[in-house]
Scaffold this active site. Structure first.
Site, PDB file in Angstrom:
ATOM      1  CD  GLU A 161      16.991  32.047 -66.526  1.00  0.00           C
ATOM      2  OE1 GLU A 161      16.307  33.068 -66.523  1.00  0.00           O
ATOM      3  OE2 GLU A 161      18.234  32.064 -66.644  1.00  0.00           O
ATOM      4  CG  HIS A 229      11.845  32.846 -68.725  1.00  0.00           C
ATOM      5  ND1 HIS A 229      11.981  34.144 -68.278  1.00  0.00           N
ATOM      6  CD2 HIS A 229      13.010  32.216 -68.434  1.00  0.00           C
ATOM      7  CE1 HIS A 229      13.185  34.294 -67.739  1.00  0.00           C
ATOM      8  NE2 HIS A 229      13.820  33.142 -67.830  1.00  0.00           N
ATOM      9  CB  CYS A 346       7.803  38.860 -65.727  1.00  0.00           C
ATOM     10  SG  CYS A 346       8.227  37.995 -67.248  1.00  0.00           S
TER      11      CYS A 346
END
Length: 415
Positions: A161, A229, A346
């Site tokens: 990711e 995350h 993000c």
């Protein structure tokens, strides 16, 4: 001269709330709400303008082509998952460029180049479609092969990711550092999206010295709580680790493992008694941009939701009043992104390089920002309702809006 450049994702014209991300509390809670792509993109651009003023340099990556016709043709729209399958090809999730790739700067790599590996994002269908189109952008933006190496994604057996689970400790961005890879272990209620083997494969691809790498497990309880995350529970900048007390499976062991390889580590740990894990996730206190200003001081750029939380803002005020490394906390409005589970961190990918080696079409300046703002204000849909997803009219609007931006930037090659 090497500098850290934040490359923010421009929020795409198909930005919507389909609730496709299992384990992302914000995404699930806003499923079915109307979205506002124009406002979302302008909020992101305003954040970029602020960082350009603070840091003197700012990059961006472009929305990917949506709807994804190839994925639409490949899916069978029947059964209980029909709505999610119909929405996946429309996802604007590439706006969160912290998941675009993992980046190792030239001072860390064996060949002295900056290495970038696009994340395969295989855990979620709506994100697994991204990496090839992301790589096409990276190949252009970082096409100077003397200074950059852009890889293919790691094999899809291992979920990767990207930079959302990666950090880098160093005395200064241009000096050699120690790279931190945080992974999760599967088996919980929500998927652990970063596989340890994916992290090790990326480190090998980048030619990193394993004695200058640290691999640490994220606390499974935080994944269960909605920290899908690691950047939801901690952020690294130079010598500083800003982290929640519950971020890692073995918190003290994590600090010791990092200090063994980077003795200058400075930990700013937020205790659970000051900010609960639930409140940290709700406000995205740690999904923040921790940046070094030209004068050497550090700013923490947080969502506006942090200022609206009494407990979080009390902690931030106390931190600013202390003699710690983080001297200012700067709230920004990214509410449209936050409602889908993405804060300031993000929205950006950190790349340490010489700005002169980057394709200038991907670097922001005031003139370009003004031009982009006009395109977005004119072409981006003002609102998307759940019933609009899949309509021919919306498809035409979204495709035309993206093309207008590509033409403005002379990047029609990406159409």
């Amino acid at each position: 001269m090497l500098k850290e450049i934040n490359f923010d994702g421009i929020v795409g014209p198909s930005h919507n709330y389909a609730g496709l991300s299992l384990g992302n509390i914000a995404s699930a809670s806003h499923k079915g709400d109307p979205s506002y792509p124009r406002a979302a993109a302008l909020q992101g651009l305003a954040k970029m303008r602020g960082n350009l003023a603070r840091l003197g340099v700012q990059g961006f990556l472009l929305p990917l082509p949506r709807p994804n016709g190839a994925l639409q043709s490949a899916l069978a729209y029947d059964g209980s998952e029909a709505a999610a399958l119909r929405a996946a090809p429309w996802s604007a999730s590439s706006m969160w460029t912290a998941n675009a790739a993992t980046v190792s700067p030239a001072p860390d790599t064996a060949d002295g180049k900056c290495h970038l590996t696009p994340a395969n994002l295989i855990t979620m269908l709506h994100r697994a479609q991204e990496w090839q189109d992301t790589k096409a952008q990276l190949d252009i933006a970082f096409g100077d092969k003397e200074h950059f190496a852009v890889h293919d994604a790691v094999p899809p057996t291992f979920g990767d990711e990207g930079a959302a689970n990666h950090g880098r400790f160093c005395e200064g961005h241009g000096s050699a550092g120690v790279e931190l890879f945080v992974y999760g272990k599967p088996g919980g209620r929500f998927p652990a999206r970063q596989h340890e083997q994916a992290s090790r494969l990326v480190a090998r691809l980048h030619g990193l010295d394993t004695t200058k790498c640290v691999f640490i497990e994220q606390n499974p309880a935080t994944i269960e709580a909605g920290a899908f995350h690691n950047d939801v529970v901690s952020v690294v900048n130079e010598r500083v680790l800003f982290t929640h007390q519950e971020a890692f499976t073995d918190q003290q062991g994590a600090y010791e493992a990092i200090r063994t390889k980077f003795p200058a580590l400075e930990v700013v740990e937020v205790p659970s008694s000051a900010v609960s894990m639930a409140e940290a996730i709700r406000t995205y206190l740690f999904n923040a941009q921790l940046v070094t200003l030209p004068d050497g001081s550090m700013n923490l750029i947080v969502p506006e939701e942090c200022r609206e939380s009494p407990t979080v803002w009390t902690y931030c005020e106390e931190m600013m009043a202390s003699n710690g490394p983080i001297r200012e906390v700067v709230p920004v409005d990214v509410r449209q992104s936050m409602a889908n589970g993405g804060g300031p961190a993000c929205l950006r990918l950190r790349v340490v390089c010489d700005p002169a080696t980057v394709d200038p079409r991907f670097l922001l300046d005031e003139t370009k920002a003004n031009q982009m703002e006009r395109v977005i204000a004119k072409a981006w849909p003002e609102q998307i309702d759940p019933a609009d997803i899949g309509s021919e009219a919306l498809a035409k609007s979204v495709i035309a809006a993206r093309l207008a931006l590509l033409e403005m930037l002379d990047l029609q090659k990406l159409a």
